[in-house]
Design a protein around this motif. Sequence first.
Motif, mmCIF file in Angstrom:
data_model
loop_
_atom_site.group_PDB
_atom_site.id
_atom_site.type_symbol
_atom_site.label_atom_id
_atom_site.label_comp_id
_atom_site.label_asym_id
_atom_site.label_seq_id
_atom_site.Cartn_x
_atom_site.Cartn_y
_atom_site.Cartn_z
ATOM 1 N N MET A 87 0.824 -1.202 0.000
ATOM 2 C CA MET A 87 0.000 0.000 0.000
ATOM 3 C C MET A 87 0.866 1.263 0.000
ATOM 4 S SD MET A 87 -3.056 -1.093 -0.249
ATOM 5 C CE MET A 87 -2.310 -2.415 -1.258
ATOM 6 N N PHE A 88 2.008 1.199 0.690
ATOM 7 C CA PHE A 88 2.932 2.337 0.683
ATOM 8 C C PHE A 88 3.451 2.590 -0.731
ATOM 9 C CE2 PHE A 88 7.297 3.975 0.911
ATOM 10 C CZ PHE A 88 7.067 5.170 1.570
ATOM 11 N N GLY A 89 3.776 1.499 -1.452
ATOM 12 C CA GLY A 89 4.248 1.650 -2.822
ATOM 13 C C GLY A 89 3.207 2.308 -3.707
ATOM 14 N N PHE A 90 1.958 1.857 -3.597
ATOM 15 C CA PHE A 90 0.901 2.407 -4.447
ATOM 16 C C PHE A 90 0.615 3.874 -4.127
ATOM 17 C CE2 PHE A 90 -0.601 -2.131 -5.048
ATOM 18 C CZ PHE A 90 -0.256 -2.165 -6.388
ATOM 19 N N ALA A 124 1.240 9.887 -4.986
ATOM 20 C CA ALA A 124 1.753 11.188 -4.558
ATOM 21 C C ALA A 124 2.778 11.727 -5.554
ATOM 22 C CB ALA A 124 2.375 11.071 -3.168
ATOM 23 N N THR A 125 3.641 10.848 -6.056
ATOM 24 C CA THR A 125 4.649 11.257 -7.034
ATOM 25 C C THR A 125 3.990 11.743 -8.318
ATOM 26 O OG1 THR A 125 6.190 9.617 -6.141
ATOM 27 C CG2 THR A 125 6.686 10.504 -8.321
ATOM 28 N N THR A 126 2.972 11.011 -8.757
ATOM 29 C CA THR A 126 2.256 11.388 -9.973
ATOM 30 C C THR A 126 1.522 12.707 -9.786
ATOM 31 O OG1 THR A 126 1.953 9.030 -10.471
ATOM 32 C CG2 THR A 126 0.586 10.590 -11.671
ATOM 33 N N LYS A 127 0.896 12.873 -8.630
ATOM 34 C CA LYS A 127 0.183 14.119 -8.343
ATOM 35 C C LYS A 127 1.148 15.306 -8.295
ATOM 36 C CE LYS A 127 -2.800 16.188 -4.759
ATOM 37 N NZ LYS A 127 -3.925 16.596 -5.629
ATOM 38 N N MET A 183 -8.020 16.905 -6.208
ATOM 39 C CA MET A 183 -8.546 16.810 -4.851
ATOM 40 C C MET A 183 -7.473 16.236 -3.935
ATOM 41 S SD MET A 183 -11.205 13.600 -5.364
ATOM 42 C CE MET A 183 -11.845 13.761 -3.699
ATOM 43 N N PRO A 184 -7.632 16.354 -2.614
ATOM 44 C CA PRO A 184 -6.619 15.831 -1.696
ATOM 45 C C PRO A 184 -6.361 14.341 -1.874
ATOM 46 C CG PRO A 184 -8.094 17.317 -0.527
ATOM 47 C CD PRO A 184 -8.690 17.104 -1.897
ATOM 48 N N LEU A 185 -5.112 13.948 -1.687
ATOM 49 C CA LEU A 185 -4.705 12.555 -1.847
ATOM 50 C C LEU A 185 -5.509 11.629 -0.944
ATOM 51 C CD1 LEU A 185 -2.698 10.415 -2.961
ATOM 52 C CD2 LEU A 185 -1.112 11.112 -1.141
ATOM 53 N N ALA A 186 -5.709 12.018 0.318
ATOM 54 C CA ALA A 186 -6.416 11.168 1.273
ATOM 55 C C ALA A 186 -7.868 10.963 0.861
ATOM 56 C CB ALA A 186 -6.343 11.766 2.671
ATOM 57 N N ASN A 187 -8.523 12.008 0.351
ATOM 58 C CA ASN A 187 -9.928 11.887 -0.055
ATOM 59 C C ASN A 187 -10.087 10.934 -1.225
ATOM 60 O OD1 ASN A 187 -9.663 14.267 1.562
ATOM 61 N ND2 ASN A 187 -11.675 14.921 0.871
ATOM 62 N N ALA A 188 -9.237 11.084 -2.249
ATOM 63 C CA ALA A 188 -9.323 10.203 -3.408
ATOM 64 C C ALA A 188 -9.035 8.757 -3.012
ATOM 65 C CB ALA A 188 -8.337 10.669 -4.485
ATOM 66 N N SER A 189 -8.036 8.560 -2.159
ATOM 67 C CA SER A 189 -7.688 7.209 -1.715
ATOM 68 C C SER A 189 -8.809 6.594 -0.887
ATOM 69 C CB SER A 189 -6.395 7.241 -0.895
ATOM 70 O OG SER A 189 -5.309 7.717 -1.671
ATOM 71 N N ALA A 190 -9.453 7.419 -0.054
ATOM 72 C CA ALA A 190 -10.531 6.908 0.800
ATOM 73 C C ALA A 190 -11.708 6.417 -0.036
ATOM 74 C CB ALA A 190 -10.993 7.992 1.768
ATOM 75 N N GLY A 195 -0.670 10.856 5.756
ATOM 76 C CA GLY A 195 0.667 11.334 6.099
ATOM 77 C C GLY A 195 1.350 12.025 4.940
ATOM 78 N N LEU A 196 1.333 11.403 3.750
ATOM 79 C CA LEU A 196 1.976 12.017 2.590
ATOM 80 C C LEU A 196 1.220 13.259 2.142
ATOM 81 C CD1 LEU A 196 2.921 8.871 0.455
ATOM 82 C CD2 LEU A 196 4.496 10.487 1.527
ATOM 83 N N GLY A 197 -0.110 13.215 2.237
ATOM 84 C CA GLY A 197 -0.893 14.385 1.860
ATOM 85 C C GLY A 197 -0.547 15.597 2.704
ATOM 86 N N PHE A 198 -0.296 15.372 4.001
ATOM 87 C CA PHE A 198 0.070 16.470 4.887
ATOM 88 C C PHE A 198 1.512 16.931 4.650
ATOM 89 C CE2 PHE A 198 1.994 17.796 8.962
ATOM 90 C CZ PHE A 198 1.282 18.961 9.168
ATOM 91 N N LEU A 199 2.443 15.972 4.564
ATOM 92 C CA LEU A 199 3.858 16.314 4.444
ATOM 93 C C LEU A 199 4.205 16.932 3.090
ATOM 94 C CD1 LEU A 199 5.494 13.179 6.122
ATOM 95 C CD2 LEU A 199 5.279 15.473 7.085
ATOM 96 N N VAL A 200 3.589 16.424 2.023
ATOM 97 C CA VAL A 200 3.955 16.865 0.675
ATOM 98 C C VAL A 200 3.073 18.007 0.183
ATOM 99 C CG1 VAL A 200 4.246 16.131 -1.729
ATOM 100 C CG2 VAL A 200 4.826 14.555 0.131
ATOM 101 N N PHE A 201 1.759 17.908 0.429
ATOM 102 C CA PHE A 201 0.832 18.887 -0.143
ATOM 103 C C PHE A 201 0.177 19.790 0.896
ATOM 104 C CE2 PHE A 201 0.740 15.001 -2.760
ATOM 105 C CZ PHE A 201 1.275 15.507 -3.937
#
Length: 311
Positions: free
Chosen positions: A29-32, A37-40, A106-113, A264-270
């Motif tokens: 899941m971390f890889g995906f 995040a990288t693509t975004k 849209m935020p990474l966490a929302n799309a993933s959820a 976590g990535l959504g907060f740290l990166v975006f």
Amino acid sequence: MAAEPQNPAAEPTPAEENFRGALFMSLSMFGFVTNDATTKWISDDLTLFQIVFLRGLFTILLIGGFAYWRGALSYRPDRRDARILALRLFGEVGGTFCFLSALFNMPLANASAILQSMPLAVTLGAALFLGERVGWRRYSAIFIGFLGVMIIVRPGMEGFNVYALWAVAAVVFVTIRDLSTRCLSRGVPSLFVTLTTAIGVTVLSGICLPFGEWKPVESDHFLFLGGAACLVFVGYLFGIMAMRHGEIAFVAPFRYTILVWAIGLGFLVFGDIPDLWTIVGSSIVIGMGIYTFYRERVRASRLSALAARRP
């Protein structure tokens, strides 16, 4: 004096196997999500079709090399499996473009959820189209889980993002992909399926390139896209390894660690912080997904017990 017999390597205990499976699923899941995040991150510099096409080229090289090493390139599907592979490709293409369209806006966490409702959708689709038996408990979990998705999307309310509907559409397409995968013959190599899908998505995105804007591609873009392809490969690899260690009922729910990584990535990166409604809706989706895994495990155990009692 007689030599002492050598003890064979100790077999891992069930608890150790479950731990390994859970760890591998979390790494998958971390890889995906890191790929997402990288693509975004580069979506402001390149178009959707550019990103899918260029990332696909790297992915084909990685998976193609691994498939050649494993001898999967010589496989030829029959007509039935070829038709199913075409339907699976349709689902993969639709899911890829819809999810990335949502992810870029849209935020990474929302799309993933929203995408985490996919196991519920697959269970419903298997009941409607494949004739799998689903009891009232799982139907109730599916209904409540979809209510959780509506809480995340919040149609017609303040904070609604129309691109959330693209994420919902991605769930539909990914469900088509996964149901098609279930219909494939057991003899079809997984690497062959993955490689042909990657080639199909890359070719179709390449066909669409002339109809959109071509933005300059710089060296750092290739670095990001190559890294994204490696992360997708890591996600697939550890996902396969996860399913080969431990009990599925224990390991499968760890797929929801993707939301922890996404937040976590959504907060740290975006700099994105999920609001209360997103957290509530995500919790409902996760809870119902885990409950569905549990009920599937209970049903499998009952069927196994019934089969063992037969003469």
